[in-house]
Design a protein around this motif. Sequence first.
Motif, short mmCIF file in Angstrom:
data_model
loop_
_atom_site.label_atom_id
_atom_site.label_comp_id
_atom_site.label_asym_id
_atom_site.label_seq_id
_atom_site.Cartn_x
_atom_site.Cartn_y
_atom_site.Cartn_z
N ARG A 242 0.78 -1.32 0.11
CA ARG A 242 -0.02 0.11 -0.02
C ARG A 242 0.91 1.32 -0.05
N ARG A 243 2.03 1.06 -0.40
CA ARG A 243 3.19 2.31 -0.61
C ARG A 243 3.22 2.72 -1.90
N SER A 244 3.45 4.03 -2.10
CA SER A 244 3.81 4.41 -3.58
C SER A 244 5.33 5.36 -3.25
N HIS A 245 6.09 5.03 -4.37
CA HIS A 245 7.36 5.62 -4.29
C HIS A 245 7.35 7.03 -4.54
N LEU A 246 6.23 7.53 -5.19
CA LEU A 246 5.89 8.95 -5.53
C LEU A 246 5.45 9.95 -4.19
N VAL A 247 4.95 9.32 -3.03
CA VAL A 247 4.86 9.73 -1.86
C VAL A 247 6.15 10.14 -1.05
N SER A 248 6.34 11.36 -1.05
CA SER A 248 7.51 11.74 0.05
C SER A 248 7.37 11.43 1.37
N PRO A 249 8.56 10.78 2.00
CA PRO A 249 8.32 10.34 3.40
C PRO A 249 8.07 11.80 4.20
N GLU A 250 8.27 12.80 3.73
CA GLU A 250 8.23 14.23 4.45
C GLU A 250 6.72 14.55 4.46
N ALA A 251 5.93 14.06 3.56
CA ALA A 251 4.60 14.26 3.29
C ALA A 251 3.94 14.60 4.68
N ARG A 253 1.02 13.49 7.01
CA ARG A 253 -0.02 12.52 7.05
C ARG A 253 -1.21 13.24 7.62
N ILE A 254 -2.37 12.98 6.72
CA ILE A 254 -3.79 13.26 7.22
C ILE A 254 -4.60 12.27 7.12
N PRO A 255 -5.85 12.33 7.66
CA PRO A 255 -6.91 11.28 7.65
C PRO A 255 -7.38 10.95 6.40
N ILE A 324 -2.43 5.29 0.62
CA ILE A 324 -3.59 5.60 0.18
C ILE A 324 -4.02 6.95 0.32
N TRP A 325 -3.86 7.27 1.68
CA TRP A 325 -4.50 8.45 2.23
C TRP A 325 -4.08 9.91 1.22
N PHE A 326 -2.89 9.60 0.79
CA PHE A 326 -2.17 10.85 -0.02
C PHE A 326 -3.10 11.32 -1.18
N ASN A 327 -3.47 12.74 -1.15
CA ASN A 327 -4.31 13.22 -2.05
C ASN A 327 -3.30 14.20 -2.75
N GLY A 328 -2.60 14.86 -1.92
CA GLY A 328 -1.90 16.11 -2.37
C GLY A 328 -2.46 16.99 -3.34
N THR A 329 -1.88 17.82 -3.98
CA THR A 329 -2.42 18.53 -5.02
C THR A 329 -2.31 17.87 -6.52
N PRO A 330 -3.15 17.38 -6.97
CA PRO A 330 -2.87 16.67 -8.52
C PRO A 330 -2.65 17.53 -9.68
N GLU A 331 -1.46 17.28 -10.17
CA GLU A 331 -0.72 18.10 -11.37
C GLU A 331 -1.88 18.06 -12.55
N LYS A 344 -2.25 13.96 -13.04
CA LYS A 344 -1.27 13.13 -12.36
C LYS A 344 -1.33 13.31 -10.87
N ASN A 345 -1.48 12.26 -10.18
CA ASN A 345 -1.16 12.07 -8.72
C ASN A 345 -0.26 11.16 -8.40
N ALA A 346 -0.28 10.70 -7.16
CA ALA A 346 0.74 9.57 -6.68
C ALA A 346 0.38 8.29 -7.26
N TRP A 347 -0.86 8.12 -7.34
CA TRP A 347 -1.22 6.80 -7.82
C TRP A 347 -1.65 6.46 -9.25
N GLN A 348 -1.88 7.31 -10.18
CA GLN A 348 -2.57 7.40 -11.12
C GLN A 348 -2.41 8.64 -12.32
#
Length: 359
Positions: A242-251, A253-255, A324-331, A344-348
Amino acid sequence: MGDSQIKLQLKNKIERLKNLFLKRAKINGREEESVSSVSPTPMPQMVYLELTNHCNLRCIMCTFHSPVSPFLINGKPPREKGFMEKALAFNIVDELGSSGQPITLALHGAGEPLLYKDLADVLARASYYPNLNTGFLTNAMLLTPEASEKLLENGLKWISFSIDGNDPKLFATYRKGSDFDKVFSNVMNFIQIAREKGSTVTTHVNMTVQEEMWQQVDGFVDFWLPLVDRVSISPCRPMGSRRSHLVSPEAKRIPCTMLFSMMVIYWDGSVGLCCEDWFNAGRMGDVKKEGVASVWQGKRFQWVRKMHQKGLYSRVPLCGDCDIWFNGTPEVKKDDIKGYIVTKNAWQWEYRKDAIQQS
């Protein structure tokens, strides 16, 4: 290090993964009682209704059906296979539909929906309710012209096809039991039949990308996007990860938003934590006994949401090692030459046609 030691290390690693993935949520009674009511919308906004978890394929990368999945126990998945009772499917559809709340209803889970003999009847039932946007994901092997006609005649609103690339040889390597030419023909026939009927069904193609497939992506998108509404490119994750290499370890975390918007209902009526809960580690309830609304607003979901709101993610099995919680700001970019809108986001990566250029 000898072969026997390597094998032992691998065996121990697999056992640790199994224990982590299959770990059951244990809720302390005192904590459960202290949870205040944390309810989102009265009903989930997205419902995965698993009509069956049987599948006609044995894709190598599939956590549930792969013959090399590390989660198999004596060669079988740790969750029993079956088909949902038609009466139960109707009851769930009726409860969701009568709520009046807009809900996306996906008639798939760990299996292939076209194996479910009453699929058209469930679609027809859902079509009675204008608030339900109903469709499913399919590997398209069983999508004959006759099946396409029946689906379109019974209220199918959307359909998503899994087609991993445009190289038949690589396709066959990963999608065991499938046939590239047959899938291609079935999908093209569906598109043609939908056009002839004047259907407004939304079509989507998803490519799960292995490392050696990245050079195919541009050609894949260029071929399919003129034919369907959306094309998604999804980097393949290791089985069970359930990990993504595109999610920074410094991100920060949010619910997880899925806990406030999504429900996964298995074929037997039991409810999982989310779409990452392949084997029902969450055990959130049973809609067959309690109904959808009672489970959705029940203490187990409330407790999990509260743990996320408190930042105690590791208290919930599956959540501690999940991105999977990571939404970020889609590009979001616009390709003016090809007329694509790319999100583009961290998953797709999702490609859509530019509506302005089409008008």
